[in-house]
Motif scaffolding. Structure first.
Motif, PDB file in Angstrom:
ATOM      1  N   PRO A  78     -30.033   3.866  -1.903  1.00  0.00           N
ATOM      2  CA  PRO A  78     -28.901   4.725  -2.274  1.00  0.00           C
ATOM      3  C   PRO A  78     -28.116   5.140  -1.037  1.00  0.00           C
ATOM      4  O   PRO A  78     -28.706   5.360   0.038  1.00  0.00           O
ATOM      5  N   PRO A  79     -26.802   5.244  -1.125  1.00  0.00           N
ATOM      6  CA  PRO A  79     -26.001   5.623   0.047  1.00  0.00           C
ATOM      7  C   PRO A  79     -26.477   6.884   0.738  1.00  0.00           C
ATOM      8  O   PRO A  79     -26.428   6.987   1.962  1.00  0.00           O
ATOM      9  N   ALA A  80     -26.984   7.848  -0.038  1.00  0.00           N
ATOM     10  CA  ALA A  80     -27.436   9.102   0.564  1.00  0.00           C
ATOM     11  C   ALA A  80     -28.661   8.907   1.456  1.00  0.00           C
ATOM     12  O   ALA A  80     -28.938   9.732   2.327  1.00  0.00           O
ATOM     13  N   GLU A  81     -29.394   7.810   1.250  1.00  0.00           N
ATOM     14  CA  GLU A  81     -30.586   7.560   2.062  1.00  0.00           C
ATOM     15  C   GLU A  81     -30.306   6.665   3.263  1.00  0.00           C
ATOM     16  O   GLU A  81     -31.185   6.482   4.113  1.00  0.00           O
ATOM     17  N   PRO A 104     -30.500   8.631   6.830  1.00  0.00           N
ATOM     18  CA  PRO A 104     -31.868   9.025   7.200  1.00  0.00           C
ATOM     19  C   PRO A 104     -32.761   7.833   7.525  1.00  0.00           C
ATOM     20  O   PRO A 104     -33.569   7.888   8.457  1.00  0.00           O
ATOM     21  N   ARG A 105     -32.617   6.746   6.778  1.00  0.00           N
ATOM     22  CA  ARG A 105     -33.441   5.568   7.053  1.00  0.00           C
ATOM     23  C   ARG A 105     -33.074   4.951   8.400  1.00  0.00           C
ATOM     24  O   ARG A 105     -33.959   4.556   9.176  1.00  0.00           O
TER      25      ARG A 105
END
Length: 218
Positions: free
Chosen positions: A16-19, A22-23
């Motif tokens: 997902p774009p939101a991750e 952070p990744r």
């Protein structure tokens, strides 16, 4: 027109774009902690780890998908001892006669010399060969670039598994073919000791260039 090659759907990356950030940050945080280690413990590597890291390396992109690499894994103590003796013989010539003063000055902060005990003490040594055109191999393209990407995958995978590595490049490396019984079309590219740092291992106190010096945004 030539027939279209067989095709498969592109992989679903499933992030997902939101991750994404952070990744990317977590992966970068891991890799910036990686350091070259020259003092290895003889602590064994857990079974299967090297095979999985090499599976990752072998998945790297390559010119025309020729996959021009060969990975030879050494764990036999006698063979590692012979590798060390042969590599140190080349290194003595390098440090005593071949290397210009400028090169030796650049190496000085790293504390390297012709002695390479890590080739014997590390529990495993991976010798990377470039595969050029030969009786059983087609002409490859962008060999060094392809092998370099595969080695990058390999180092990242080993670091992710908590293993230390070192990239060693004795020159010339033709002795590797005789030592490891490899055909003439395979050319030594890199020697990578793999294992855990010795309890008293240290690394040189050096800095890396910050991203602002090596990255341009346009």
């Amino acid at each position: 027109m030539p027939p279209r090659p067989a095709a498969l759907p592109a992989p679903d990356y499933g992030v997902p774009p939101a991750e994404a950030l952070p990744r990317a940050r977590e992966f970068a945080d891991q890799l910036v902690r990686r350091r070259t280690v020259r003092d290895f413990s003889d602590r064994p590597i857990p079974p299967g780890v090297l095979a999985e890291a090499l599976r990752a390396a072998a998945s790297a992109p390559s010119g025309a998908n020729r996959q021009p690499w060969r990975f030879v894994v050494l764990t036999d103590p006698a063979l590692k001892r012979r590798l060390r003796a042969a590599a140190e013989a080349e290194e003595r010539v390098f440090y005593e006669r071949r290397a210009p003063e400028e090169w030796l000055a650049a190496l000085a902060p790293l504390g390297t010399d012709a002695s390479k005990p890590f080739l014997e003490t590390a529990p495993a040594v991976i010798v990377v060969f470039e595969v050029h055109r030969g009786p059983g191999s087609p002409r490859p393209y962008y060999v060094k670039e392809s092998v370099g990407i595969a080695v990058g995958f390999l180092l990242a995978a080993l670091h992710r598994a908590g293993l230390a590595t070192l990239t060693h490049t004795p020159s010339p490396m033709r002795f590797l073919n005789e030592l490891l019984d490899r055909p003439a079309e395979e050319r030594g590219n890199l020697i990578i000791p793999v294992g855990y740092p010795a309890p008293d291992a240290t690394v040189p106190d050096i800095d890396r260039k910050p991203p602002t010096e090596v990255v341009l945004w346009r």
